[in-house]
Scaffold this motif. Structure first.
Motif, PDB file in Angstrom:
ATOM      1  N   THR A  91     -75.811-143.692  12.340  1.00 54.72           N
ATOM      2  CA  THR A  91     -76.996-144.086  13.110  1.00 54.72           C
ATOM      3  C   THR A  91     -76.667-144.184  14.593  1.00 54.72           C
ATOM      4  O   THR A  91     -77.389-143.635  15.436  1.00 54.72           O
ATOM      5  CB  THR A  91     -77.536-145.436  12.591  1.00 54.72           C
ATOM      6  N   MET A  92     -75.575-144.867  14.924  1.00 51.61           N
ATOM      7  CA  MET A  92     -75.202-145.017  16.338  1.00 51.61           C
ATOM      8  C   MET A  92     -74.808-143.676  16.950  1.00 51.61           C
ATOM      9  O   MET A  92     -75.178-143.377  18.089  1.00 51.61           O
ATOM     10  CB  MET A  92     -74.050-146.024  16.480  1.00 51.61           C
ATOM     11  N   SER A  93     -74.064-142.872  16.215  1.00 55.31           N
ATOM     12  CA  SER A  93     -73.660-141.576  16.771  1.00 55.31           C
ATOM     13  C   SER A  93     -74.868-140.664  16.970  1.00 55.31           C
ATOM     14  O   SER A  93     -74.907-139.883  17.930  1.00 55.31           O
ATOM     15  CB  SER A  93     -72.613-140.913  15.889  1.00 55.31           C
ATOM     16  N   ASN A  94     -75.885-140.749  16.121  1.00 53.93           N
ATOM     17  CA  ASN A  94     -77.092-139.942  16.317  1.00 53.93           C
ATOM     18  C   ASN A  94     -77.816-140.342  17.596  1.00 53.93           C
ATOM     19  O   ASN A  94     -78.355-139.486  18.305  1.00 53.93           O
ATOM     20  CB  ASN A  94     -78.026-140.065  15.113  1.00 53.93           C
ATOM     21  N   TYR A  95     -77.830-141.635  17.919  1.00 54.57           N
ATOM     22  CA  TYR A  95     -78.422-142.069  19.194  1.00 54.57           C
ATOM     23  C   TYR A  95     -77.638-141.509  20.382  1.00 54.57           C
ATOM     24  O   TYR A  95     -78.210-141.030  21.357  1.00 54.57           O
ATOM     25  CB  TYR A  95     -78.478-143.594  19.278  1.00 54.57           C
ATOM     26  N   VAL A  96     -76.315-141.556  20.288  1.00 54.07           N
ATOM     27  CA  VAL A  96     -75.468-141.041  21.374  1.00 54.07           C
ATOM     28  C   VAL A  96     -75.675-139.534  21.529  1.00 54.07           C
ATOM     29  O   VAL A  96     -75.843-139.030  22.653  1.00 54.07           O
ATOM     30  CB  VAL A  96     -73.985-141.375  21.114  1.00 54.07           C
ATOM     31  N   PHE A  97     -75.676-138.808  20.415  1.00 57.61           N
ATOM     32  CA  PHE A  97     -75.863-137.359  20.490  1.00 57.61           C
ATOM     33  C   PHE A  97     -77.242-137.004  21.046  1.00 57.61           C
ATOM     34  O   PHE A  97     -77.378-136.061  21.833  1.00 57.61           O
ATOM     35  CB  PHE A  97     -75.655-136.705  19.124  1.00 57.61           C
ATOM     36  N   THR A  98     -78.241-137.738  20.653  1.00 56.77           N
ATOM     37  CA  THR A  98     -79.592-137.485  21.184  1.00 56.77           C
ATOM     38  C   THR A  98     -79.614-137.689  22.688  1.00 56.77           C
ATOM     39  O   THR A  98     -80.179-136.876  23.430  1.00 56.77           O
ATOM     40  CB  THR A  98     -80.616-138.405  20.493  1.00 56.77           C
ATOM     41  N   CYS A 117     -68.684-132.498  17.193  1.00 56.92           N
ATOM     42  CA  CYS A 117     -68.699-133.875  16.674  1.00 56.92           C
ATOM     43  C   CYS A 117     -69.999-134.170  15.927  1.00 56.92           C
ATOM     44  O   CYS A 117     -69.994-134.869  14.904  1.00 56.92           O
ATOM     45  CB  CYS A 117     -68.504-134.869  17.811  1.00 56.92           C
ATOM     46  N   ASN A 118     -71.106-133.628  16.425  1.00 53.51           N
ATOM     47  CA  ASN A 118     -72.395-133.829  15.766  1.00 53.51           C
ATOM     48  C   ASN A 118     -72.385-133.181  14.375  1.00 53.51           C
ATOM     49  O   ASN A 118     -72.886-133.762  13.411  1.00 53.51           O
ATOM     50  CB  ASN A 118     -73.517-133.258  16.625  1.00 53.51           C
ATOM     51  N   VAL A 119     -71.809-132.002  14.267  1.00 58.30           N
ATOM     52  CA  VAL A 119     -71.728-131.326  12.965  1.00 58.30           C
ATOM     53  C   VAL A 119     -70.879-132.147  11.998  1.00 58.30           C
ATOM     54  O   VAL A 119     -71.230-132.311  10.820  1.00 58.30           O
ATOM     55  CB  VAL A 119     -71.162-129.895  13.138  1.00 58.30           C
ATOM     56  N   VAL A 120     -69.777-132.690  12.491  1.00 57.99           N
ATOM     57  CA  VAL A 120     -68.906-133.503  11.628  1.00 57.99           C
ATOM     58  C   VAL A 120     -69.640-134.752  11.145  1.00 57.99           C
ATOM     59  O   VAL A 120     -69.591-135.100   9.965  1.00 57.99           O
ATOM     60  CB  VAL A 120     -67.600-133.866  12.374  1.00 57.99           C
ATOM     61  N   LEU A 180     -70.946-136.205   7.237  1.00 60.76           N
ATOM     62  CA  LEU A 180     -70.580-137.472   6.604  1.00 60.76           C
ATOM     63  C   LEU A 180     -71.706-138.043   5.751  1.00 60.76           C
ATOM     64  O   LEU A 180     -71.474-138.946   4.960  1.00 60.76           O
ATOM     65  CB  LEU A 180     -70.194-138.506   7.677  1.00 60.76           C
ATOM     66  N   ASP A 181     -72.902-137.531   5.951  1.00 62.58           N
ATOM     67  CA  ASP A 181     -74.043-138.009   5.179  1.00 62.58           C
ATOM     68  C   ASP A 181     -74.085-137.236   3.863  1.00 62.58           C
ATOM     69  O   ASP A 181     -74.253-136.023   3.857  1.00 62.58           O
ATOM     70  CB  ASP A 181     -75.326-137.793   5.991  1.00 62.58           C
ATOM     71  N   TYR A 182     -73.919-137.895   2.775  1.00 61.90           N
ATOM     72  CA  TYR A 182     -73.849-137.219   1.486  1.00 61.90           C
ATOM     73  C   TYR A 182     -74.567-138.040   0.411  1.00 61.90           C
ATOM     74  O   TYR A 182     -74.999-139.163   0.654  1.00 61.90           O
ATOM     75  CB  TYR A 182     -72.394-136.962   1.084  1.00 61.90           C
ATOM     76  N   TYR A 183     -74.660-137.453  -0.772  1.00 59.73           N
ATOM     77  CA  TYR A 183     -75.275-138.150  -1.904  1.00 59.73           C
ATOM     78  C   TYR A 183     -74.198-138.427  -2.931  1.00 59.73           C
ATOM     79  O   TYR A 183     -73.412-137.525  -3.241  1.00 59.73           O
ATOM     80  CB  TYR A 183     -76.382-137.280  -2.523  1.00 59.73           C
ATOM     81  N   PRO A 184     -74.071-139.539  -3.487  1.00 57.67           N
ATOM     82  CA  PRO A 184     -74.834-140.780  -3.331  1.00 57.67           C
ATOM     83  C   PRO A 184     -74.611-141.378  -1.940  1.00 57.67           C
ATOM     84  O   PRO A 184     -73.662-141.009  -1.252  1.00 57.67           O
ATOM     85  CB  PRO A 184     -74.276-141.693  -4.422  1.00 57.67           C
ATOM     86  N   PRO A 185     -75.481-142.277  -1.547  1.00 56.13           N
ATOM     87  CA  PRO A 185     -75.404-142.826  -0.181  1.00 56.13           C
ATOM     88  C   PRO A 185     -74.020-143.374   0.146  1.00 56.13           C
ATOM     89  O   PRO A 185     -73.380-144.014  -0.700  1.00 56.13           O
ATOM     90  CB  PRO A 185     -76.447-143.937  -0.178  1.00 56.13           C
ATOM     91  N   PRO A 186     -73.555-143.121   1.365  1.00 52.75           N
ATOM     92  CA  PRO A 186     -72.223-143.587   1.767  1.00 52.75           C
ATOM     93  C   PRO A 186     -72.214-145.104   1.982  1.00 52.75           C
ATOM     94  O   PRO A 186     -73.263-145.743   2.010  1.00 52.75           O
ATOM     95  CB  PRO A 186     -71.977-142.838   3.074  1.00 52.75           C
TER      96      PRO A 186
END
Length: 108
Positions: free
Chosen positions: A89-96, A67-70, A74-80
């Motif tokens: 942002t929220m999922s990064n807190y959960v994964f951490t 899930c972290n890899v997925v 999702l982060d791409y250029y141009p900004p999503p």
């Protein structure tokens, strides 16, 4: 006077103790210090090891890594759009949190 200093042959090093106990047979064994106690494994460590090496825990961690890899993809250029940025942002807190908890459980 208590002497607990022994040489490699198992006899007392202190001459006063050697003289005092040499006349009595087997007395040296009576004053020899006890062997060190066996290490006590706490219940917390037993619980952590049981959890850390269970197939369910390992499968859960593999799922979280996937899930972290997925979400990183999702982060791409141009900004999503903003909702994707908030989700990342929220999922990064959960994964951490999950990965720090895994580190604690595995290293206890």
């Amino acid at each position: 006077h208590e002497c607990h200093v022994w040489n490699m042959k198992g006899s007392l090093v202190c001459s006063a103790c050697r003289a005092r106990f040499s006349s009595r047979r087997g007395a040296l064994k009576d004053i020899r210090p006890a062997s060190p106690p066996e290490p006590v494994v706490s219940r917390w460590k037993e619980w952590a090891n049981m959890i850390a090496f269970s197939p369910v825990f390992e499968g859960f961690i593999m799922f979280v890594i996937f899930c972290n890899v997925v979400t990183l993809g999702l982060d791409y250029y141009p900004p999503p759009p903003n909702h994707v940025v908030r989700f990342n942002t929220m999922s990064n807190y959960v994964f951490t949190f999950v990965f720090v908890t895994e580190m604690i459980v595995l290293n206890v």
